[in-house]
Design a protein around this motif. Structure first.
Motif: not given
Length: 244
Positions: A51-59, A61-81
């Motif tokens: 989660l150090r680079e922005k995704w142009d597309g894709g999904e 998930t981490w233990d069933g929880e959505t981190v990225i949906a359709g692109g993006g960088t994910g929330s700080q909650k997951y970046r810290s993990r």
């Protein structure tokens, strides 16, 4: 479990595609070696997974929880993990190994910590415990600028653990190290997987990936061509990603 579905990544205003439709999944306790020729997208893949680079597309998930949906960088909650270990770890050279572990990563540390070096007292013993586990207790009060390459890598690993990382992406972590130091770093990473259930994905030379990793991904021209568990790659598999 982490699931990656159709990860795409481009640069230069999307004119140059680096990763193409990468889909995979991996679980706690796995150490995965990423192999492939230069320019195949290994570093970009690791940075996207951490989660150090922005995704142009894709999904993602981490233990069933959505981190990225359709692109993006994910929330700080997951970046810290997630932790991203570079070939030459970014440490504060004038700070001790202990302070580097405690105050966090260059570029991601709050301004007040960078200026003062202040840390929470309840973190101190945890940091010392990690340094001791990885044979660095005698280096705790040595400035990072005076550490060897292998010691710097192990300090970076300790820092990731103290700050709660469950997933470590390591970009060629033993480049330039002597064989003994390289073995110490890779054994450390493998131990984290076996004993603490961490996930490690590391870009490595083929011989080291086969020696230390439980699973090997073969990347070629931005596509995940191989996903092999529990064995070495065959000659044909190596040729498929132009490693022979």
């Amino acid at each position: 479990m982490i699931n990656v579905n159709r990860l795409n990544k481009s640069v230069d205003g999307r004119k140059k595609q680096i990763l193409r439709e990468v889909s995979t999944r991996f679980e706690q306790g796995e150490m995965i070696g990423v192999v492939g020729p230069s320019g195949s997208g290994k570093s970009t893949l690791l940075r996207c997974l951490a989660l150090r680079e922005k995704w142009d597309g894709g999904e993602y998930t981490w233990d069933g929880e959505t981190v990225i949906a359709g692109g993006g960088t994910g929330s700080q909650k997951y970046r810290s993990r997630c932790a991203y270990l570079e070939q030459n770890p970014s440490l504060y050279p004038e700070r001790t190994a202990l302070k580097n572990v405690l105050i966090g990563q260059v570029g991601q540390t709050p301004l007040i910590r960078r200026i003062t070096g202040m840390v929470r007292s309840d973190d101190y013993m945890g940091a010392m415990d990690e340094l001791e586990k990885f044979g660095l207790l005698d280096k705790a009060h040595v400035k990072a600028g005076k550490l060897s390459g292998g010691e710097r890598q192990r300090v970076a690993i300790c820092r990731a653990l103290v700050h709660g990382a469950g997933f470590i992406a390591a970009d060629e972590p033993v480049v330039g190290l002597d064989p003994q130091s390289a073995e110490r770093v890779l054994t450390t990473l493998r131990t984290l997987c076996a004993e603490q259930g961490k996930i490690v994905v590391a870009a490595l030379p083929m011989e080291l990936a086969e020696r230390y990793c439980s699973r090997i991904w073969g990347l070629y021209e931005g596509e995940l061509k191989l996903d092999i568990s529990g064995r070495r790659l065959t000659g044909e598999e190596k040729r498929s990603i132009e490693l022979v």
